[in-house]
Design a protein around this motif. Structure first.
Motif, PDB file in Angstrom:
ATOM      1  N   ARG A 120      26.602  37.762  47.900  1.00 20.36           N
ATOM      2  CA  ARG A 120      27.695  37.438  46.991  1.00 20.36           C
ATOM      3  C   ARG A 120      28.921  38.250  47.385  1.00 20.36           C
ATOM      4  O   ARG A 120      28.910  39.480  47.333  1.00 20.36           O
ATOM      5  CB  ARG A 120      27.302  37.748  45.545  1.00 20.36           C
ATOM      6  N   PRO A 145      33.110  38.769  46.824  1.00 20.47           N
ATOM      7  CA  PRO A 145      34.263  38.431  45.971  1.00 20.47           C
ATOM      8  C   PRO A 145      35.411  37.844  46.792  1.00 20.47           C
ATOM      9  O   PRO A 145      35.582  38.171  47.963  1.00 20.47           O
ATOM     10  CB  PRO A 145      34.658  39.784  45.366  1.00 20.47           C
ATOM     11  N   ARG A 146      36.163  36.965  46.173  1.00 18.39           N
ATOM     12  CA  ARG A 146      37.355  36.411  46.810  1.00 18.39           C
ATOM     13  C   ARG A 146      38.426  36.182  45.760  1.00 18.39           C
ATOM     14  O   ARG A 146      38.136  36.043  44.571  1.00 18.39           O
ATOM     15  CB  ARG A 146      37.047  35.109  47.541  1.00 18.39           C
ATOM     16  N   THR A 183      41.278  33.852  44.129  1.00 22.03           N
ATOM     17  CA  THR A 183      41.659  32.447  44.031  1.00 22.03           C
ATOM     18  C   THR A 183      43.174  32.305  44.102  1.00 22.03           C
ATOM     19  O   THR A 183      43.915  33.294  44.103  1.00 22.03           O
ATOM     20  CB  THR A 183      41.158  31.841  42.710  1.00 22.03           C
ATOM     21  N   LEU A 200      42.784  35.186  40.552  1.00 25.98           N
ATOM     22  CA  LEU A 200      41.590  35.584  39.824  1.00 25.98           C
ATOM     23  C   LEU A 200      40.495  35.915  40.827  1.00 25.98           C
ATOM     24  O   LEU A 200      40.377  35.282  41.871  1.00 25.98           O
ATOM     25  CB  LEU A 200      41.126  34.461  38.899  1.00 25.98           C
ATOM     26  N   VAL A 201      39.695  36.929  40.505  1.00 19.85           N
ATOM     27  CA  VAL A 201      38.605  37.330  41.392  1.00 19.85           C
ATOM     28  C   VAL A 201      37.349  36.572  40.998  1.00 19.85           C
ATOM     29  O   VAL A 201      36.944  36.584  39.835  1.00 19.85           O
ATOM     30  CB  VAL A 201      38.340  38.845  41.312  1.00 19.85           C
ATOM     31  N   THR A 202      36.768  35.873  41.961  1.00 25.98           N
ATOM     32  CA  THR A 202      35.514  35.167  41.745  1.00 25.98           C
ATOM     33  C   THR A 202      34.555  35.524  42.869  1.00 25.98           C
ATOM     34  O   THR A 202      34.938  36.213  43.810  1.00 25.98           O
ATOM     35  CB  THR A 202      35.741  33.644  41.690  1.00 25.98           C
ATOM     36  N   GLU A 203      33.323  35.094  42.765  1.00 24.90           N
ATOM     37  CA  GLU A 203      32.333  35.387  43.800  1.00 24.90           C
ATOM     38  C   GLU A 203      31.880  34.101  44.464  1.00 24.90           C
ATOM     39  O   GLU A 203      31.801  33.047  43.821  1.00 24.90           O
ATOM     40  CB  GLU A 203      31.121  36.123  43.210  1.00 24.90           C
ATOM     41  N   THR A 204      31.600  34.190  45.743  1.00 22.57           N
ATOM     42  CA  THR A 204      31.108  33.041  46.487  1.00 22.57           C
ATOM     43  C   THR A 204      29.919  33.465  47.347  1.00 22.57           C
ATOM     44  O   THR A 204      29.825  34.628  47.738  1.00 22.57           O
ATOM     45  CB  THR A 204      32.227  32.460  47.383  1.00 22.57           C
TER      46      THR A 204
END
Length: 205
Positions: free
Chosen positions: A44, A46-47, A49, A53-57
């Motif tokens: 996982r 983080p990136r 957007t 916003l910080v999200t996980e991929t």
């Protein structure tokens, strides 16, 4: 250096005939009481957007190798003969090390092997990002020459340059030729032309 057969341009072939054989020779079979391979190991990461916003991929590294006898886990990322180990591959592996909390990582292609340690990952990533920013800011004389050649060429697709839409492409075309950077800045505007020049520098044509 003699060329390898075309099969070595396939990462799956390199994995099967080189990497997996190397692991077995090192005494690390795919599944035993003291070692285990996890192919396509998910991490996982983080990136950011477009909305900041910080999200996980989910990202996949080719192998997680568990060496239970020596209490060592390490990641293995495989590259083919035609892709080779490069700057992007190193940054990618170091990112995987950081977010998988794995101590060691190995990059392998048919020509070389590189080993990295997790403790150095953040420093290496920071240096890579800094170098990337410097590359964006530094404009060399050859960059200007190539850009002028590109925008002066009637066959060039000017809209390939980030930020150049149809109206700007027409503006560039109508003001040809551009004999120097100063001439270009006078005809197109200093700030705008510098922005396009930097965007062109990042292109892979």
């Amino acid at each position: 250096m003699s060329e390898l057969p075309s099969e070595w341009n396939n990462e799956a072939y390199v994995s099967l005939h080189l990497v997996q054989e190397m692991l077995r020779m090192a005494g690390l079979p795919a599944r035993s009481g003291y070692s285990h391979w996890t192919p396509e190991f998910k991490i996982r990461v983080p990136r950011l957007t477009k909305n900041n916003l910080v999200t996980e991929t989910d990202k996949e590294v080719d192998f997680l190798i568990e060496d239970c006898a020596r209490y060592i886990n390490f990641l293995v990322e495989v590259k083919a003969a035609n892709t080779r180990i490069n700057h992007d591959a190193r940054v990618q592996l170091q990112t995987y090390l950081k977010y998988s909390n794995t101590r060691f990582g190995v990059l392998i292609d048919p020509f070389s092997v590189e080993i990295y340690q997790q403790a150095d990952a953040e420093k290496a990533i920071e240096q890579a990002l800094l170098q990337s920013k410097l590359n964006e800011r530094i404009i060399e004389p050859q960059d200007v020459s190539k850009f002028l050649e590109f925008i002066n060429n009637n066959k060039s697709n000017l809209t390939l340059i980030s930020g150049v839409k149809d109206a700007y492409a027409k503006l560039i075309s109508n003001n040809r030729p551009y004999v120097s950077q100063e001439d270009m800045q006078k005809k197109l505007g200093a700030k705008r032309s510098l922005k396009w020049l930097r965007a062109y520098k990042q292109m892979k044509i």
